[in-house]
Design a protein around this motif. Structure first.
Motif, PDB file in Angstrom:
ATOM      1  N   ALA A 169      38.570  38.812  50.727  1.00  0.00           N
ATOM      2  CA  ALA A 169      39.398  37.611  50.783  1.00  0.00           C
ATOM      3  C   ALA A 169      38.962  36.724  51.939  1.00  0.00           C
ATOM      4  O   ALA A 169      38.911  35.498  51.817  1.00  0.00           O
TER       5      ALA A 169
ATOM      6  N   ARG B 287      35.705  35.001  51.025  1.00  0.00           N
ATOM      7  CA  ARG B 287      36.013  33.896  50.103  1.00  0.00           C
ATOM      8  C   ARG B 287      36.557  32.707  50.868  1.00  0.00           C
ATOM      9  O   ARG B 287      36.272  31.563  50.589  1.00  0.00           O
TER      10      ARG B 287
ATOM     11  N   GLY C 259      41.186  32.478  49.355  1.00  0.00           N
ATOM     12  CA  GLY C 259      41.188  33.335  50.539  1.00  0.00           C
ATOM     13  C   GLY C 259      42.477  34.052  50.876  1.00  0.00           C
ATOM     14  O   GLY C 259      42.576  34.635  51.946  1.00  0.00           O
TER      15      GLY C 259
ATOM     16  N   ALA D 184      41.583  33.134  45.230  1.00  0.00           N
ATOM     17  CA  ALA D 184      40.226  32.580  45.208  1.00  0.00           C
ATOM     18  C   ALA D 184      39.940  31.800  46.478  1.00  0.00           C
ATOM     19  O   ALA D 184      38.805  31.776  46.953  1.00  0.00           O
TER      20      ALA D 184
ATOM     21  N   ASN E 251      30.845  34.857  39.381  1.00  0.00           N
ATOM     22  CA  ASN E 251      32.011  35.605  39.868  1.00  0.00           C
ATOM     23  C   ASN E 251      31.619  36.633  40.916  1.00  0.00           C
ATOM     24  O   ASN E 251      32.378  36.896  41.849  1.00  0.00           O
TER      25      ASN E 251
ATOM     26  N   PRO F 266      41.779  39.061  41.407  1.00  0.00           N
ATOM     27  CA  PRO F 266      41.635  37.600  41.406  1.00  0.00           C
ATOM     28  C   PRO F 266      41.016  37.061  40.115  1.00  0.00           C
ATOM     29  O   PRO F 266      41.462  36.047  39.588  1.00  0.00           O
TER      30      PRO F 266
ATOM     31  N   LEU G  19      34.730  37.136  43.472  1.00  0.00           N
ATOM     32  CA  LEU G  19      35.932  37.302  42.659  1.00  0.00           C
ATOM     33  C   LEU G  19      35.846  38.614  41.901  1.00  0.00           C
ATOM     34  O   LEU G  19      36.843  39.150  41.446  1.00  0.00           O
ATOM     35  N   ASP G  20      34.644  39.132  41.742  1.00  0.00           N
ATOM     36  CA  ASP G  20      34.411  40.357  40.986  1.00  0.00           C
ATOM     37  C   ASP G  20      33.475  41.242  41.806  1.00  0.00           C
ATOM     38  O   ASP G  20      32.803  40.753  42.719  1.00  0.00           O
TER      39      ASP G  20
END
Lengths: 251, 407
Positions: free
Chosen positions: A83, A86, B322, B320, A54, B400, A59-60
């Motif tokens: 974001a 990711r 984006g 997740a 994660n 998220p 995500l973390d």
């Protein structure tokens, strides 16, 4: 530039402040993963392997330490920047597939491109290519509930790949699949790694799945306790080029 | 994401749960429909009143004598005899802000034509009356200055009187008797309809003022019961009232501290007052309807909150791969706005239909105002933004990792 590690952590830690005593989920992990590697992350539940995933999947957020993805320090980014990382650098594959319901395979695969601001025509083209790559060129218009588990996971893999990320993160990708389908998915990962040079980091608790990788990192109580090629005694679930002789020997 | 993509997504999500969407927008539908129907009714009433006031004449100023006060018993307006023909003459001469002034004395009479008779009001007035009251003659001609000067016994009938006495026959050049005096009919007034007070303005007979003084007024020949004046234009109506007041006060030798012994009213004021009443009525009806719009908005907020909770996992997946917080916010906001705009559109159509139904069944005048419809629709959209914002922000603020783990 080519020797810039895809993942580079120094003293990476995650502490949960739940209850009276803080729980250390990940303690001081220093690790590098280079381009083209195929890493299996193993360990018992609660060992810290999911926390590690994660964190590197953004995500973390880590409590301490340095985390660089593809050379970029990502430990202290704003949530918008996270974001974007990711979106551009990481592709996720989950145990539970995590596809959007009542949304076609095509549109599921287009999702990361949608948030990357790619135009409709280019989106459709890239999604079709990715779906063909995972062997689902014929089923692009199907809804997830019209697909088998293995096919759903292929859609998820296509979605993870569509943005051409530096890193493919798979969290127990075969956990919900039977052994035949597991082998299909693993073959796909090997193919992506060998023939397309995609860096794969895969969490698993199954020995034969972990044995498919080129490198095994074992977690225990938040620490890395083993880091190296899979032990000779582990039998891989599918044939892999770097252990071809072993499989043949076993057969 | 492009607006088109967002809208398509929103419509798809809404279409998945049609029953819920319909129930959710019902509040907005009722709210917007109520606003449209109420404002249509209010505007209709307003126009009605405005039309009636306009029927009294343009730039009209009404002068009536003050009240009598005999040992503390006060008579009604016009009951005293403080204004006389010389006052009217003085006003005509001296007040430059009025173009015309016409005295109008009246009494109840029985008017006879052949074997028909009818009780009505006879008004003695000058030819200026037709202009001041903006009252045309549709058949024949109004009486003239020559008729005044020669005291010709001619009369102009109101539409109601003409119909009552002569039916469908042409009354012009026929003879009628008022208080035993024969009058020749020279014209019929254009129908004016009800006054704002509800009396039939067409139930009247006009005769020359000079004839009225001589033959009808008895001993009160010089008294004036009412006079109508026209301001030179709409803007000088108030100035005209002030000028007339000054002249009359001087002529009546009123002290600084004394009250006026007459009353002058400006029709523009009367019109403004009644417009204000009907406007605040419309506003009141509209705001009561607006409350239901508010309730509808709360319904949308409720549905959006449920939707956010139900779709926590979807939000996690989107993040997740984006999606930024803003992407999630906009997605849910667009959904809320689409919902409320659907409600608004249905509400406009429904409200229009209700207004039509009301005017068809009750005969009330309703006016469908496209501006109000556009406004109500815009407000329903704004309601979507306002009540959708909080749920959308909740969605956007999800972590998220928590959203992905949500079962």
């Amino acid at each position: 530039m080519s020797d810039t590690p895809v993942i580079d952590t120094v003293g990476l830690s995650k502490v949960y402040a739940t209850g009276d005593t803080p729980v250390v989920a990940l303690a001081d992990v220093t690790l590098q993963v280079h381009r083209g590697e195929f890493v299996a992350v193993v360990g018992a539940s609660g060992s810290g392997k999911s926390t590690f995933m994660n964190l590197i999947g953004l995500l973390d957020r880590p409590s301490h330490g340095v985390l660089r993805l593809d050379g970029v320090d990502v430990a202290r980014l704003t949530s918008n920047q996270r974001a974007m990382v990711r979106n551009h650098k990481v592709g996720f594959v989950f145990q539970g597939f995590n596809l959007l319901r009542r949304t076609s395979a095509m549109e599921n695969v287009e999702l990361p491109l949608l948030y990357a601001g790619v135009g409709a025509r280019a989106r459709a083209q890239a999604a079709a290519t990715a779906l063909t790559q995972v062997g689902l060129g014929e089923r692009m218009g199907h809804m997830p509930n019209q697909l088998s588990g293995g096919q759903q996971q292929r859609v998820a893999i296509a979605r993870a790949l569509v943005n051409q990320p530096a890193l493919l993160l798979a969290d127990e990708p075969t956990g919900n699949l039977d052994s035949t389908t597991t082998r299909e998915i693993l073959k796909l990962f090997v193919d992506l790694n060998v023939n397309h040079g995609i860096t794969v980091v895969m969490v698993t608790h199954e020995q034969d799945v972990a044995a498919v990788s080129r490198r095994v990192v074992q977690f225990k109580d938040g620490h890395v306790v083993m880091d190296g090629p899979p032990p000779e005694t582990w039998t891989p679930a599918v044939e892999v080029p770097w252990r071809a002789a072993k499989v043949q020997g076993a057969a | 994401m492009s607006l088109f993509t967002l809208l398509r997504l929103a419509f798809r999500v809404i279409a998945r749960n049609k029953a819920r969407a319909m129930l959710t927008v019902l509040g907005i539908v009722i709210g917007v429909a109520a606003v449209i129907a109420m404002v249509a009714l209010g505007t209709g009433a307003q126009q009605n009143i405005a039309k009636q006031i306009a029927s009294l004449g343009s730039n009209l100023i009404i002068l009536i004598p003050g009240t009598t006060n005999v040992a503390g018993v006060r008579g009604g307006g016009g009951s005293s005899t403080t204004v006389d023909v010389d006052d009217i003459e003085a006003l005509r001469r001296e007040v430059k802000s009025i173009s015309l002034i016409a005295p109008a004395n009246r009494q109840q009479v029985q008017i006879v034509a052949g074997d028909a008779n009818w009780g009505t009001t006879v008004q003695g007035t000058t030819p200026a009356f037709y202009t001041v009251r903006d009252w045309g003659v549709e058949n024949g001609a109004p009486h003239s200055d020559l008729d005044e000067a020669s005291m010709n016994k001619v009369c102009v009938l109101g539409k109601t009187v003409a119909t009552e006495l002569f039916g469908t026959d042409d009354p012009v050049d026929k003879w009628v008797r008022i208080k035993k005096v024969p009058f020749r009919v020279i014209g019929v007034l254009v129908a004016k309809g009800q006054s704002p007070m509800g009396t039939d303005q067409d139930d009247t007979v006009l005769i020359p003022f000079s004839v009225y003084r001589q033959r009808m007024a008895g001993t009160q020949r010089d008294q004036i019961q009412a006079a109508y004046a026209a301001a030179i234009d709409a803007n000088s109506a108030q100035a005209a009232v002030d000028d007339m007041t000054a002249v009359l006060r001087q002529r009546h030798h009123l002290r600084e501290s004394a009250e006026d012994d007459f009353s002058i009213r400006n029709l523009a004021d009367i019109a403004a007052a009644s417009r204000e009443v009907s406007e605040s009525m419309t506003l009141l009806l509209g705001s009561i309807a607006g409350v239901s719009l508010l309730v509808g908005g709360i319904g949308i907020m409720n549905t959006m909150l449920v939707s956010v909770t139900e779709r926590t996992r979807e939000i996690g997946i989107r993040m997740a791969v984006g999606a930024k917080a803003r992407d999630i916010l906009v997605q849910f906001l667009v959904e809320a706005v689409v919902l409320s705009a659907i409600g608004g559109a249905i509400g406009v159509a429904f409200g229009w239909w209700v207004a039509r139904l009301l005017s068809d069944t009750t005969g009330w005048v309703t006016v469908f105002d496209p501006g109000i419809a556009a406004l109500a629709f815009a407000v329903s959209g704004a309601v979507g933004v306002f009540f959708g914002f909080w749920p959308a922000r909740r969605a956007a603020r999800l972590d998220p990792i928590d959203a992905l783990r949500y079962e």
